[in-house]
Design a protein around this motif. Structure first.
Motif, PDB file in Angstrom:
ATOM      1  N   ALA A  26      80.766 -19.082  -0.238  1.00 56.37           N
ATOM      2  CA  ALA A  26      79.310 -19.174  -0.425  1.00 56.37           C
ATOM      3  C   ALA A  26      78.585 -18.705   0.828  1.00 56.37           C
ATOM      4  CB  ALA A  26      78.921 -20.621  -0.713  1.00 56.37           C
ATOM      5  N   PHE A  29      74.560 -19.645   6.327  1.00 52.62           N
ATOM      6  CA  PHE A  29      74.019 -18.943   7.509  1.00 52.62           C
ATOM      7  C   PHE A  29      74.908 -19.253   8.710  1.00 52.62           C
ATOM      8  CE2 PHE A  29      71.277 -19.317  11.346  1.00 52.62           C
ATOM      9  CZ  PHE A  29      71.294 -17.961  11.627  1.00 52.62           C
ATOM     10  N   TYR A  61      72.344 -15.241   4.417  1.00 53.63           N
ATOM     11  CA  TYR A  61      70.957 -14.945   4.769  1.00 53.63           C
ATOM     12  C   TYR A  61      70.764 -13.597   5.470  1.00 53.63           C
ATOM     13  CZ  TYR A  61      66.117 -16.116   4.930  1.00 53.63           C
ATOM     14  OH  TYR A  61      64.780 -16.114   4.693  1.00 53.63           O
ATOM     15  N   HIS A 171      68.451 -14.453  -3.135  1.00 56.55           N
ATOM     16  CA  HIS A 171      68.196 -15.892  -2.994  1.00 56.55           C
ATOM     17  C   HIS A 171      66.872 -16.247  -3.679  1.00 56.55           C
ATOM     18  CE1 HIS A 171      68.857 -19.819  -1.707  1.00 56.55           C
ATOM     19  NE2 HIS A 171      69.374 -19.593  -0.510  1.00 56.55           N
ATOM     20  N   HIS A 174      66.407 -22.803  -2.895  1.00 56.31           N
ATOM     21  CA  HIS A 174      66.379 -23.539  -1.623  1.00 56.31           C
ATOM     22  C   HIS A 174      65.038 -23.502  -0.902  1.00 56.31           C
ATOM     23  CE1 HIS A 174      71.075 -23.272  -1.218  1.00 56.31           C
ATOM     24  NE2 HIS A 174      70.674 -23.903  -2.290  1.00 56.31           N
ATOM     25  N   MET A 269      71.194 -30.555  -2.335  1.00 57.34           N
ATOM     26  CA  MET A 269      72.092 -29.397  -2.257  1.00 57.34           C
ATOM     27  C   MET A 269      73.502 -29.838  -1.862  1.00 57.34           C
ATOM     28  SD  MET A 269      71.493 -26.238   0.379  1.00 57.34           S
ATOM     29  CE  MET A 269      69.737 -26.463   0.377  1.00 57.34           C
ATOM     30  N   PHE A 270      73.561 -30.837  -0.952  1.00 57.37           N
ATOM     31  CA  PHE A 270      74.840 -31.192  -0.337  1.00 57.37           C
ATOM     32  C   PHE A 270      75.462 -32.479  -0.868  1.00 57.37           C
ATOM     33  CE2 PHE A 270      72.624 -28.982   3.290  1.00 57.37           C
ATOM     34  CZ  PHE A 270      73.427 -27.859   3.286  1.00 57.37           C
ATOM     35  N   ILE A 328      78.719 -23.803  -8.037  1.00 59.20           N
ATOM     36  CA  ILE A 328      78.696 -24.218  -6.620  1.00 59.20           C
ATOM     37  C   ILE A 328      78.391 -25.710  -6.544  1.00 59.20           C
ATOM     38  CG2 ILE A 328      76.219 -23.784  -6.158  1.00 59.20           C
ATOM     39  CD1 ILE A 328      77.217 -22.567  -3.439  1.00 59.20           C
ATOM     40  N   GLY A 329      79.000 -26.383  -5.567  1.00 59.74           N
ATOM     41  CA  GLY A 329      78.672 -27.797  -5.335  1.00 59.74           C
ATOM     42  C   GLY A 329      79.865 -28.726  -5.443  1.00 59.74           C
ATOM     43  N   GLY A 330      80.497 -29.015  -4.281  1.00 61.91           N
ATOM     44  CA  GLY A 330      81.522 -30.056  -4.240  1.00 61.91           C
ATOM     45  C   GLY A 330      82.809 -29.736  -4.966  1.00 61.91           C
ATOM     46  N   ARG A 352      81.328 -25.879   2.179  1.00 58.18           N
ATOM     47  CA  ARG A 352      81.956 -26.774   3.157  1.00 58.18           C
ATOM     48  C   ARG A 352      83.473 -26.840   3.027  1.00 58.18           C
ATOM     49  NH1 ARG A 352      78.207 -31.553   1.353  1.00 58.18           N
ATOM     50  NH2 ARG A 352      78.554 -30.360  -0.549  1.00 58.18           N
ATOM     51  N   LEU A 355      84.856 -24.199   5.077  1.00 60.51           N
ATOM     52  CA  LEU A 355      84.680 -24.410   6.522  1.00 60.51           C
ATOM     53  C   LEU A 355      85.795 -25.329   7.039  1.00 60.51           C
ATOM     54  CD1 LEU A 355      80.794 -24.809   6.899  1.00 60.51           C
ATOM     55  CD2 LEU A 355      82.183 -22.778   7.285  1.00 60.51           C
ATOM     56  N   VAL A 381      76.540 -28.987   8.784  1.00 57.73           N
ATOM     57  CA  VAL A 381      75.171 -28.534   8.523  1.00 57.73           C
ATOM     58  C   VAL A 381      74.386 -28.433   9.837  1.00 57.73           C
ATOM     59  CG1 VAL A 381      73.030 -29.011   7.282  1.00 57.73           C
ATOM     60  CG2 VAL A 381      75.223 -29.519   6.198  1.00 57.73           C
ATOM     61  N   ILE A 384      74.418 -25.288  12.275  1.00 57.05           N
ATOM     62  CA  ILE A 384      73.554 -24.122  12.058  1.00 57.05           C
ATOM     63  C   ILE A 384      72.781 -23.791  13.334  1.00 57.05           C
ATOM     64  CG2 ILE A 384      71.276 -23.684  11.028  1.00 57.05           C
ATOM     65  CD1 ILE A 384      72.382 -24.125   8.354  1.00 57.05           C
ATOM     66  N   ILE A 390      78.243 -21.771  13.096  1.00 57.40           N
ATOM     67  CA  ILE A 390      78.629 -22.868  12.196  1.00 57.40           C
ATOM     68  C   ILE A 390      80.142 -23.033  12.169  1.00 57.40           C
ATOM     69  CG2 ILE A 390      76.578 -22.728  10.717  1.00 57.40           C
ATOM     70  CD1 ILE A 390      78.607 -21.627   8.554  1.00 57.40           C
TER      71      ILE A 390
END
Ligand SMILES: Cc1cc2nc3c(=O)[nH]c(=O)nc-3n(C[C@H](O)[C@H](O)[C@H](O)COP(=O)(O)O)c2cc1C
Length: 401
Positions: A26, A29, A61, A171, A174, A269-270, A328-330, A352, A355, A381, A384, A390
């Motif tokens: 995903a 930034f 971004y 985009h 957000h 979002m998170f 997207i999401g978890g 995440r 990451l 987060v 950033i 990140i």
């Protein structure tokens, strides 16, 4: 790498682009392009995921013009950076990974000090991001500003395709520029670009049409949206279903249904641990620190994390659109991925999770039962704003208890 038992590791197709599996990094930034110049650090960041086996990574971004940057360390899609961007894209592709670029514009909020004049959005008022840095106000866009913005997307799309990007992600979510037009909370215009949903969609649809015309019918365009904004008066799930239908009918290739906004409701979002401690760790501006300390708990509440926390809402969009859908999401395990694909989604974006586990696809090919070690503490987060760019402080240094 290919495993019959794991459908997420089978090939997929996005408007003619073959992806070796269903896993996409995903847009996150990176803060690895000081003064907006993409270099080796940004390349090495994306190479980690490429080597780890994902099919496509997303450069986070990519501002379509200087005025679209939130801060001066963000990339601008401009001729000045052609060679740096070409080397970046090529370097990732050399690892067998496709490259998408997230086309962004911040609209009414910015703390980019290289900006001449005020940031511009659907209406004038306070510049909520730049306020603490002395960039107090934003202006309302005129009709010619709107035409200019559409043109900026078109030129950026032509440029990005020519640089070698394999796909573009617009985009729409957000709380950024195009989302500010979609949102009844931030778009109070009285002209053809405000009011009814059809009017609020006018600029986003013009942008999609311009990007499509720039790249042609056989080039993948994805769009990321926020299914809801959170605050009263903002975009609701019911609106986002209509927004996605409109994007689908206008010829988008894939929709990524995210949630929340970066400024008003990032926890949607998170989910997981409040991002407040992580933000305070890196925030240097004294006024912003005071604002965060006073209002941060209310703005960024800890929200219980659960796997696939956006799946049920996203399924409602899956049911009404024909285009590809990217979840997207978890998402954190092969079991999650199977559940997502079984629900009719075509690809999965991971933020995440990657990451914490940059080589997750490779691990899964060998250990199908592996579950990502990401704890959703959301310390990443805050990074950033980190000078290191990140990263996951828990597994890659710098974790705070
Ligand atoms: C450090 C960080 C930076 C992010 N930056 C962006 C961004 O530039 N653009 C974007 O659309 N989303 C951004 N996101 C949100 C992610 O793309 C994603 O929507 C979110 O993390 C939820 O997915 P996950 O559960 O897989 O992490 C960012 C997330 C993180 C953790």
């Amino acid at each position: 790498m290919q495993s019959i038992s794991n459908p997420a590791l089978t090939t997929g197709n996005l408007n003619g682009l073959t992806l070796k599996n269903r896993l996409i990094k995903a847009g996150t930034f990176e803060n690895l392009s000081p003064n907006g110049i993409p270099g080796t650090e940004l390349l090495n960041f994306h190479k980690k995921f490429a080597r780890g086996g994902i099919a496509m990574t997303t450069i986070g971004y990519c501002a379509v013009e200087n005025a679209g940057r939130l801060n001066a360390n963000m990339l601008t899609m401009h001729e000045d950076y052609r060679e740096d961007l070409r080397l970046l894209v090529q370097g990732i592709q050399d690892q067998g990974c496709k490259v998408s670029g997230q086309m962004g514009h911040c609209g009414a909020f910015s703390k980019n000090h290289t900006l001449k004049g005020r940031p511009k959005g659907p209406r004038g008022g306070l510049n909520i991001l730049g306020f603490a840095e002395g960039m107090w106000f934003c202006d309302a866009m005129t009709l010619s500003d709107i035409d200019h913005l559409v043109n900026a997307y078109s030129e950026a799309a032509t440029f990005m395709k020519s640089v070698g990007f394999d796909a573009l992600e617009i985009h729409f979510g957000h709380g950024y520029g195009l989302c500010q037009f979609l949102s009844p909370l931030t778009n109070k215009r009285k002209d053809n670009y405000g009011g009814s949903l059809a009017n609020r969609l006018r600029l986003p649809l013009r942008v999609l049409a311009a990007v499509r015309e720039a790249v042609g019918s056989d080039f993948p365009i994805l769009g990321k949206i926020s299914m809801s904004e959170g605050p009263r008066g903002g975009i609701r799930y019911e609106d986002s279903i209509k927004i996605c239908k409109a994007l689908d009918e206008a010829g988008i290739d894939a929709i990524i249904p995210s949630n929340g906004t970066s400024t008003m409701s990032p926890m949607l979002m998170f989910r997981g641990e409040s991002i407040l401690p992580a933000l305070l760790r890196y925030e240097k501006n004294r006024l912003m620190r005071i604002i965060l300390k006073l209002m941060g708990r209310a703005m960024f509440p800890t929200l219980p994390f659960y796997e696939l926390y956006l799946l049920e809402q996203a399924k409602r969009i899956r049911e009404v659109v024909k285009c590809k859908m990217v979840y997207i999401g978890g998402a954190a395990s092969a079991e999650n991925f199977t559940q997502i694909l079984d629900a009719g989604f075509d690809f999965i974006q991971l933020g995440r999770t990657l990451l914490a586990d940059p080589d997750l696809p490779q691990i899964l090919a060998e250990k199908p039962d592996y579950k990502s070690r990401c704890t959703h503490c959301n310390q990443c987060v805050g990074t950033i704003e980190s000078p290191q760019g990140i990263h996951c402080p828990v597994f890659f240094g710098g974790a705070q208890s």
